[in-house]
Design a protein around this motif. Structure first.
Motif, PDB file in Angstrom:
ATOM      1  N   LEU A  87      47.257  41.385  31.969  1.00 34.74           N
ATOM      2  CA  LEU A  87      46.141  40.747  32.675  1.00 34.74           C
ATOM      3  C   LEU A  87      46.570  39.416  33.307  1.00 34.74           C
ATOM      4  CD1 LEU A  87      43.339  41.314  29.998  1.00 34.74           C
ATOM      5  CD2 LEU A  87      43.843  42.763  31.983  1.00 34.74           C
ATOM      6  N   ASN A  88      47.754  38.920  32.910  1.00 33.26           N
ATOM      7  CA  ASN A  88      48.192  37.623  33.440  1.00 33.26           C
ATOM      8  C   ASN A  88      48.629  37.738  34.888  1.00 33.26           C
ATOM      9  OD1 ASN A  88      47.808  36.546  30.931  1.00 33.26           O
ATOM     10  ND2 ASN A  88      49.971  36.444  30.392  1.00 33.26           N
ATOM     11  N   GLN A  89      48.093  36.853  35.719  1.00 38.20           N
ATOM     12  CA  GLN A  89      48.557  36.762  37.103  1.00 38.20           C
ATOM     13  C   GLN A  89      49.481  35.551  37.246  1.00 38.20           C
ATOM     14  OE1 GLN A  89      45.985  37.724  40.631  1.00 38.20           O
ATOM     15  NE2 GLN A  89      46.081  35.502  40.926  1.00 38.20           N
ATOM     16  N   VAL A 124      38.871  47.494  30.255  1.00 41.65           N
ATOM     17  CA  VAL A 124      39.837  46.387  30.330  1.00 41.65           C
ATOM     18  C   VAL A 124      41.016  46.905  31.138  1.00 41.65           C
ATOM     19  CG1 VAL A 124      41.330  44.821  29.029  1.00 41.65           C
ATOM     20  CG2 VAL A 124      39.139  45.540  28.047  1.00 41.65           C
ATOM     21  N   GLU A 125      41.095  46.501  32.388  1.00 44.89           N
ATOM     22  CA  GLU A 125      42.199  46.968  33.230  1.00 44.89           C
ATOM     23  C   GLU A 125      42.686  45.816  34.099  1.00 44.89           C
ATOM     24  OE1 GLU A 125      40.233  50.358  34.820  1.00 44.89           O
ATOM     25  OE2 GLU A 125      38.640  49.178  35.715  1.00 44.89           O
ATOM     26  N   PRO A 126      44.013  45.730  34.277  1.00 50.81           N
ATOM     27  CA  PRO A 126      44.563  44.631  35.077  1.00 50.81           C
ATOM     28  C   PRO A 126      44.147  44.754  36.537  1.00 50.81           C
ATOM     29  CG  PRO A 126      46.281  45.717  33.777  1.00 50.81           C
ATOM     30  CD  PRO A 126      45.071  46.587  33.712  1.00 50.81           C
ATOM     31  N   LYS A 127      43.892  43.612  37.137  1.00 54.14           N
ATOM     32  CA  LYS A 127      43.435  43.572  38.529  1.00 54.14           C
ATOM     33  C   LYS A 127      44.491  44.155  39.474  1.00 54.14           C
ATOM     34  CE  LYS A 127      41.326  40.117  41.604  1.00 54.14           C
ATOM     35  NZ  LYS A 127      40.172  40.904  42.031  1.00 54.14           N
ATOM     36  N   ASN A 128      45.775  44.027  39.114  1.00 58.15           N
ATOM     37  CA  ASN A 128      46.803  44.541  40.028  1.00 58.15           C
ATOM     38  C   ASN A 128      46.941  46.061  39.970  1.00 58.15           C
ATOM     39  OD1 ASN A 128      48.162  44.885  37.634  1.00 58.15           O
ATOM     40  ND2 ASN A 128      49.703  43.309  38.020  1.00 58.15           N
ATOM     41  N   SER A 129      46.212  46.687  39.014  1.00 51.81           N
ATOM     42  CA  SER A 129      46.262  48.156  38.987  1.00 51.81           C
ATOM     43  C   SER A 129      44.924  48.763  39.383  1.00 51.81           C
ATOM     44  CB  SER A 129      46.669  48.649  37.595  1.00 51.81           C
ATOM     45  OG  SER A 129      45.626  48.443  36.674  1.00 51.81           O
ATOM     46  N   SER A 130      43.883  47.935  39.398  1.00 55.95           N
ATOM     47  CA  SER A 130      42.568  48.425  39.801  1.00 55.95           C
ATOM     48  C   SER A 130      41.851  47.317  40.546  1.00 55.95           C
ATOM     49  CB  SER A 130      41.765  48.821  38.548  1.00 55.95           C
ATOM     50  OG  SER A 130      40.393  48.725  38.811  1.00 55.95           O
ATOM     51  N   GLY A 131      41.289  47.662  41.690  1.00 56.38           N
ATOM     52  CA  GLY A 131      40.617  46.669  42.518  1.00 56.38           C
ATOM     53  C   GLY A 131      39.544  45.902  41.766  1.00 56.38           C
ATOM     54  N   GLN A 132      38.912  46.583  40.798  1.00 55.58           N
ATOM     55  CA  GLN A 132      37.836  45.885  40.073  1.00 55.58           C
ATOM     56  C   GLN A 132      38.295  45.412  38.701  1.00 55.58           C
ATOM     57  OE1 GLN A 132      34.517  48.471  39.590  1.00 55.58           O
ATOM     58  NE2 GLN A 132      35.706  50.142  38.702  1.00 55.58           N
ATOM     59  N   GLY A 133      39.618  45.259  38.545  1.00 62.00           N
ATOM     60  CA  GLY A 133      40.157  44.829  37.247  1.00 62.00           C
ATOM     61  C   GLY A 133      40.040  43.331  37.019  1.00 62.00           C
ATOM     62  N   LEU A 134      40.694  42.916  35.938  1.00 64.67           N
ATOM     63  CA  LEU A 134      40.596  41.541  35.441  1.00 64.67           C
ATOM     64  C   LEU A 134      41.975  40.886  35.502  1.00 64.67           C
ATOM     65  CD1 LEU A 134      38.747  39.501  33.876  1.00 64.67           C
ATOM     66  CD2 LEU A 134      39.385  40.718  31.785  1.00 64.67           C
ATOM     67  N   ALA A 135      42.004  39.575  35.807  1.00 57.84           N
ATOM     68  CA  ALA A 135      43.282  38.844  35.825  1.00 57.84           C
ATOM     69  C   ALA A 135      43.055  37.409  35.372  1.00 57.84           C
ATOM     70  CB  ALA A 135      43.874  38.867  37.232  1.00 57.84           C
ATOM     71  N   PHE A 136      44.130  36.784  34.918  1.00 57.50           N
ATOM     72  CA  PHE A 136      44.064  35.396  34.452  1.00 57.50           C
ATOM     73  C   PHE A 136      45.088  34.540  35.186  1.00 57.50           C
ATOM     74  CE2 PHE A 136      42.229  37.797  31.034  1.00 57.50           C
ATOM     75  CZ  PHE A 136      41.231  36.971  30.520  1.00 57.50           C
ATOM     76  N   LYS A 151      42.362  18.647  40.308  1.00 56.07           N
ATOM     77  CA  LYS A 151      41.974  19.216  39.009  1.00 56.07           C
ATOM     78  C   LYS A 151      41.768  20.728  39.127  1.00 56.07           C
ATOM     79  CE  LYS A 151      40.352  15.788  35.894  1.00 56.07           C
ATOM     80  NZ  LYS A 151      41.749  15.477  35.564  1.00 56.07           N
ATOM     81  N   VAL A 152      42.324  21.451  38.175  1.00 60.22           N
ATOM     82  CA  VAL A 152      42.091  22.892  38.103  1.00 60.22           C
ATOM     83  C   VAL A 152      40.754  23.124  37.415  1.00 60.22           C
ATOM     84  CG1 VAL A 152      42.873  25.040  37.069  1.00 60.22           C
ATOM     85  CG2 VAL A 152      44.545  23.429  37.996  1.00 60.22           C
ATOM     86  N   ARG A 153      39.893  23.870  38.074  1.00 59.35           N
ATOM     87  CA  ARG A 153      38.575  24.128  37.491  1.00 59.35           C
ATOM     88  C   ARG A 153      38.593  25.473  36.775  1.00 59.35           C
ATOM     89  NH1 ARG A 153      35.669  20.145  37.893  1.00 59.35           N
ATOM     90  NH2 ARG A 153      35.677  18.797  39.715  1.00 59.35           N
ATOM     91  N   THR A 154      38.138  25.466  35.541  1.00 51.16           N
ATOM     92  CA  THR A 154      38.009  26.702  34.791  1.00 51.16           C
ATOM     93  C   THR A 154      36.846  27.489  35.387  1.00 51.16           C
ATOM     94  OG1 THR A 154      38.947  25.767  32.799  1.00 51.16           O
ATOM     95  CG2 THR A 154      37.431  27.613  32.503  1.00 51.16           C
ATOM     96  N   GLY A 155      37.074  28.758  35.678  1.00 48.24           N
ATOM     97  CA  GLY A 155      35.993  29.537  36.281  1.00 48.24           C
ATOM     98  C   GLY A 155      36.398  30.976  36.528  1.00 48.24           C
ATOM     99  N   HIS A 156      35.490  31.714  37.158  1.00 46.10           N
ATOM    100  CA  HIS A 156      35.734  33.121  37.466  1.00 46.10           C
ATOM    101  C   HIS A 156      35.395  33.399  38.920  1.00 46.10           C
ATOM    102  CE1 HIS A 156      33.948  37.127  38.234  1.00 46.10           C
ATOM    103  NE2 HIS A 156      35.078  37.529  37.679  1.00 46.10           N
ATOM    104  N   SER A 157      36.233  34.181  39.574  1.00 54.40           N
ATOM    105  CA  SER A 157      35.914  34.631  40.916  1.00 54.40           C
ATOM    106  C   SER A 157      36.502  36.025  41.124  1.00 54.40           C
ATOM    107  CB  SER A 157      36.495  33.644  41.946  1.00 54.40           C
ATOM    108  OG  SER A 157      36.294  34.172  43.232  1.00 54.40           O
ATOM    109  N   ASP A 158      35.633  36.999  41.356  1.00 56.30           N
ATOM    110  CA  ASP A 158      36.048  38.357  41.696  1.00 56.30           C
ATOM    111  C   ASP A 158      37.129  38.910  40.758  1.00 56.30           C
ATOM    112  OD1 ASP A 158      36.009  40.694  43.158  1.00 56.30           O
ATOM    113  OD2 ASP A 158      37.502  40.002  44.610  1.00 56.30           O
ATOM    114  N   GLY A 159      36.909  38.798  39.467  1.00 58.17           N
ATOM    115  CA  GLY A 159      37.838  39.376  38.489  1.00 58.17           C
ATOM    116  C   GLY A 159      38.947  38.441  38.057  1.00 58.17           C
TER     117      GLY A 159
END
Ligand SMILES: [Zn+2]
Ligand SMILES: [Zn+2]
Ligand SMILES: [Zn+2]
Length: 354
Positions: A87-89, A124-136, A151-159
């Motif tokens: 899941l790590n990007q 739970v699927e990595p974003k690089n293997s599925s368009g709607q997956g998750l990445a960090f 400053k890096v803001r903690t947050g979520h955008s499109d997976g």
């Protein structure tokens, strides 16, 4: 969290352990079985087998090379990294001194999140293997770090979940907690919260649950940036506790959802831990035994929501009292109103629903 024990010597193990403290066996977590097991290495040193088992595994590269992971990959898989690490990007820059330790802390908590998601049967699927997956993305502030722009803001955008690696620095996180006047701030709490935004997109946004969501949490189409600005300028409404799990949850329907989602994950995982230890909480000193025995209770399982709350409330009193006895602050600095419980019930229905 399940209770793990060494399959070589029966010693109790923690989820994060890489060696059994009693028999020194090398340990690895098998994501396909959600179990932490003692391993023996094959004679060619390429693969590992659970002691007493036949299936071959390899160590995740982040385990073998950096010791920031303790998960295994099935040998039949063509993947080098475990499910959690895939899941790590972006990982922290390891040429910067201290970053390996911060990364290790982040990975430890991230695996706890992934464990819960798998236990709940969520995708739970990595974003690089599925368009709607998750990445960090684990990012650091760029110098000069005192500038808000850097400053890096903690947050979520499109997976994609972004976390500032400074959150893994205990002193820095405590400083932020004080500054934001938050009763509770942990790395795992961040992960659980941000994953809530991701699963909102996946489970609610385009689903038949959107109407019910709006009925309970409010209209998410209201201007988000404006709502956050108002929250930080004016603070929460006085009676926020009647409807929300936290003050921040009152800022916008999306934040209400993410806070409630995180809270639900706190609940089910802590309840599973208590159940696994065979805990039985009787806060009335024997006057009224708990309505249900916890013995056959499965916090991650399907079924009605009410038993979770019945077990949860007395457990939180016990948890807080134990913490206070040790001179620590409350482990669970929250109050659950009827309104907040209703929202938690909605999360429960959604993750277990058809
Ligand atoms: Zn052992
Ligand atoms: Zn890994
Ligand atoms: Zn949020």
């Amino acid at each position: 969290m399940k209770l793990f024990s060494c399959n070589q010597c029966r010693n109790l193990l923690y989820f994060e352990n890489t060696r059994c403290t009693a028999c020194a066996a090398v340990l690895g977590f098998l994501p396909d079985q959600l179990d932490l097991v003692a391993l023996r290495q094959s004679s060619d040193k390429r693969t590992w087998y659970p002691i007493g088992g036949q299936s071959a595994y390899r160590m995740c590269v982040n385990y073998a090379q950096h010791q920031v992971c303790n998960w295994m990959v099935e040998d039949s898989s063509d993947q080098e990294y475990c499910l959690a690490c895939r899941l790590n990007q972006t990982i922290p820059d390891l040429s910067v001194s201290g970053n390996l330790l911060l990364w290790q802390r982040l990975e430890t908590e991230k695996r706890r999140l992934v464990y819960s998601l798998l236990q709940l049967g969520l995708p739970v699927e990595p974003k690089n293997s599925s368009g709607q997956g998750l990445a960090f993305d684990f990012l650091a502030d760029t110098a000069p770090s005192f500038s808000e722009l850097n400053k890096v803001r903690t947050g979520h955008s499109d997976g994609l979940i972004t976390l500032n690696i400074a959150e893994a620095d205990d002193a820095e996180r405590e400083r932020m907690r004080e500054q934001m006047a938050e009763p509770y701030r942990t790395i795992l709490g961040h992960f659980r919260h941000e994953s809530g935004h991701y699963y909102w997109d996946r489970l609610i946004r385009d689903s038949q649950h959107l109407r019910a969501f709006r009925g309970l949490f409010g209209d998410e189409r209201l201007d988000y940036q404006q709502a956050l600005q108002n929250h930080y300028r004016q603070g929460p409404p006085e009676d926020w506790q009647q409807r929300h799990v936290s003050a921040y949850a009152s800022s916008h329907a999306w934040e209400d959802w993410a806070e409630t989602w995180a809270h639900y994950l706190h609940m089910v995982d802590t309840l599973e831990t208590a159940q696994q230890f065979g805990m039985r909480i009787d806060p009335q000193q024997g006057r009224s035994p708990p309505a249900r025995d916890m013995q056959n209770f499965n916090a991650y399982g399907q079924g009605p929501f009410e038993p979770l709350i019945e077990h949860w409330l007395p457990l939180t009193y016990a948890l807080n009292s134990l913490n206070r006895s040790m001179g620590h602050a409350h482990a669970y600095p929250f109050y659950l109103s009827g309104g907040a419980m209703q929202k938690l019930g909605f999360v429960h229905q959604l993750v277990h629903g058809p």
